[in-house]
Each structure stands twice: as C-alpha cells, then as structure tokens.
Write a protein that holds these residues in place. Structure first.
Motif: not given
Lengths: 260, 111
Positions: A112-115, A151-153, A158-159
């Motif tokens: 979702a972040v990439t797209m 979705y970046v959040a 997670r990272a």
C-alpha cells in the motif's frame, strides 16, 4: 546436553529455511505458482507499455502527459489491494493470532505504501501540466495522502518497535482502522466535488477511444498482478524471517548458539 | 450586443443610460472599455529578431514528455525500492541461517 533428536530437527529446519532463501524453479514445488504469477506480471507489463506508449492516442487538450493516467489510476487501485490485504491480515491476526496473518498484514501495508507513493508522485506530475500547479487540497488528494500516511505509520511502527504480541496487536488495530479511509477516498469526488477528474466514475464515458480503454484495462491488469506478486513475495519473506527467529531461539535453548 | 443597440435606439436617451448602468459589469464594460490584446499573441517575425517578450504562466512552461518520463521513472523507482529492500533482507536471512548451520555443525563435531 544436546539431544540428537533436537539436533536433527534443527538441521532439517535450517535446510528448509535455506531452500526458501535460495529460490529456484527446481528447488520447491510451492515456488512454481509464485514464479508463474511473476512471469505473468512481466508479460503483462511489456504488453501494457507497448499499448500505452505506442498504440494509445495522445489526448487532444492535455497532450502526451495524459498517458500518466494509465499508471496513476491502476497504481491507486494497487494501493487499495495492498490496503485491503492489510485489513484482512490484521483482522485475521486479531481473530486467530497466527504468524501467517501478521505477515500478510505487514506485506499488504508495504505494498500500500509503495503503490501510494506511485500515486502521490505521478498525480502531481500530471497536475503540473493540467492544473498549472503540483498540489491542491482537493478532497480526493487529501484523503489519498492521509491513507498513505496511515500505512507509512504502520510500516514505521513494525520496523522500529519490537515484534512482540503487543506491537503486533497494536499494528493490527491500525491496519483495521486504516481501511476505513478507503471508501472515503473513493466517494470523496462524488460527495465533496473538487478538481480531481471523474473520467472512470462518470459511467466510464470519459475514455471514448477503444485504444485508450485497452491501455487502461492493461494498466489495471498489470498493477493487479504486480500488487499480488509483491504481496506474495513480502509475505514469504516475513514468514521466513519469523522462522529464522524461532530457529535461533531454539538453538540458544539447546545451547548451540550464543545470545548475540 | 446587436439586440442591446436596437433597444437603446427605441428608448429615450435617459432610459438608455439607466439600462447600461443596470447591466452586469462585464456587459457594461464590454461596451465602454476595449479589452486588452491577448498576451499570447505571437510577435511579428521582425519583432522576434529584435526583442524577447516574457509570458507569465505560459502553456509550455512544463514539457509533457519530461513530466511523463519523470512519472514513469518514479513508478519504477518505487517498485525497485521495495524489491531491493526484499533482496537485502533475504541476503541477511541467508547469512543468519549460514551462521546457525555452522554453529550446529561445530557443536556436533565437539560431541
């Protein structure tokens, strides 16, 4: 004292993990569907590029920059796919708590972040020509950016936090709640107006030329396959990482490896 | 415009003035003020050789081809960033598995 049975089990698990990281068509039968989807994505991409750049006509008022549309809209659709996968995985994790659901949700958020980044970069480049400015606080643009930030959040959470039960549950809640914005993005143009084009939503009448329709259809097919491939690849990767973590833990418990 | 002229000719001069005053500003000004010449009108070939005229917000400020190329490159960059991150992670996992396998083999020899 290490038992021979435990050693044997660990050796088999290590061999399996090693096979998973060194993927080749002959190594595992389960790789074949993935490689088939990957090949279909590559073929679809080549055909789509051919049609978009060489067959689809140039638009009368905007010129060649209109061709961004054939990537921009399918990328937005790919973002929806990633976000929906994240929603399914998150809901599954909250219901059953399996590592597979968690890996699925994580992979969906990354796609979702990439797209979403593709959408947020290509849209302003089109707008620079069509509207004379890169960005405006239009309802669809604003809600799309908000969704990408959700979705970046998720990905950042997670990272940079641990991989414990609490973090996973918190991220799953974010994955479920983040999906609430998706219908808002879709209906924002109809509800609140704005400058964003409604070429597809107004009964599909905005693309009159058959080659324009073909280019958009191929764009949708390509980005759907690309989203599926990326979700699949990332899910496998997260599952494998989880398995390696478990093996390391097992090795430490057997006294085979140090804590570091 | 033609209709307006016919009406004013049929009425006394005072009424004609009041009709023009009551009309929307654009109509009133259209009759009294000559609109400026459009800025995008190309200069004559003689003028082009002697002067350059700037146009604010002209239609060719952004090249469509350049913007399309940038958008296309951005899509590939985004997709490859995710793939590159995946390959890097896979390599790290591979190293961890190798280290673990070595550890297992060494411990087995000791036994």
């Amino acid at each position: 004292m290490t038992s021979h049975r435990a050693w044997g089990r660990l050796n088999v698990a290590l061999w399996r993990a090693r096979v998973s990281t060194r993927m080749s068509p002959s190594t595992r039968a389960s790789d074949k569907p993935f490689l088939a989807v990957l090949a279909a994505t590559a073929v679809s991409l080549i055909v789509a590029l051919q049609v978009i750049f060489l067959k689809a006509p140039v638009e009368a008022s905007m010129g060649i920059v209109q061709k961004i549309f054939y990537f921009h809209v399918p990328a937005a659709y790919g973002m929806y796919i990633g976000a929906f996968v994240c929603f399914l995985g998150s809901a599954g994790y909250l219901a059953r708590g399996t590592a597979r659901s968690d890996a699925f949700a994580k992979a969906g958020a990354e796609v979702a972040v990439t797209m979403g980044m593709m959408v947020l970069i290509t849209g302003p480049l089109w707008a620079a020509k069509a509207w004379g400015r890169y960005w405006t606080w239009d309802p669809r643009l604003t809600t799309s950016m908000l969704s990408v930030l959700v979705y970046v959040a998720y990905v950042v959470l997670r990272a940079f936090t641990g991989d414990g039960e609490a973090e996973r549950k918190f991220a799953a809640a974010l994955g479920v709640l983040g999906a609430a914005n998706l219908p808002i993005i879709h209906y924002s143009v109809q509800k609140w107006g704005g400058q964003h084009p409604k070429v597809i939503s107004t009964g599909g009448g905005g693309l009159r030329h058959p080659d324009m329709k073909l280019a958009l259809t191929l764009g949708f097919v390509t980005f759907t396959l690309l989203a599926i491939t990326l979700v699949w690849h990332r899910t496998r990767l997260h599952l494998l990482a989880g398995r390696v973590d478990d093996l390391e833990q097992e090795a430490i418990e057997l006294g085979l490896a140090g804590d570091g | 415009m033609g209709e307006g002229q016919l009406t004013t000719q049929a009425l006394p001069p005072t009424s004609a003035v009041s009709i023009i005053a009551a009309a929307p500003p654009s109509v009133a000004s259209a009759e009294t003020v000559t609109p400026p010449a459009p800025s995008g009108v190309p200069a004559s070939p003689e003028a082009r050789s002697t002067e350059f005229r700037a146009v604010e917000g002209g239609s060719e400020m952004q090249s469509g081809t350049a913007l399309l190329t940038e958008a296309y490159a951005a899509i590939w960059l985004c997709a490859f960033a995710l793939l590159f991150a995946g390959v890097r992670r896979m390599k790290k996992l591979d190293q961890r598995i190798d280290a673990l396998a070595e550890e297992v083999a060494r411990s087995r020899k000791k036994e």
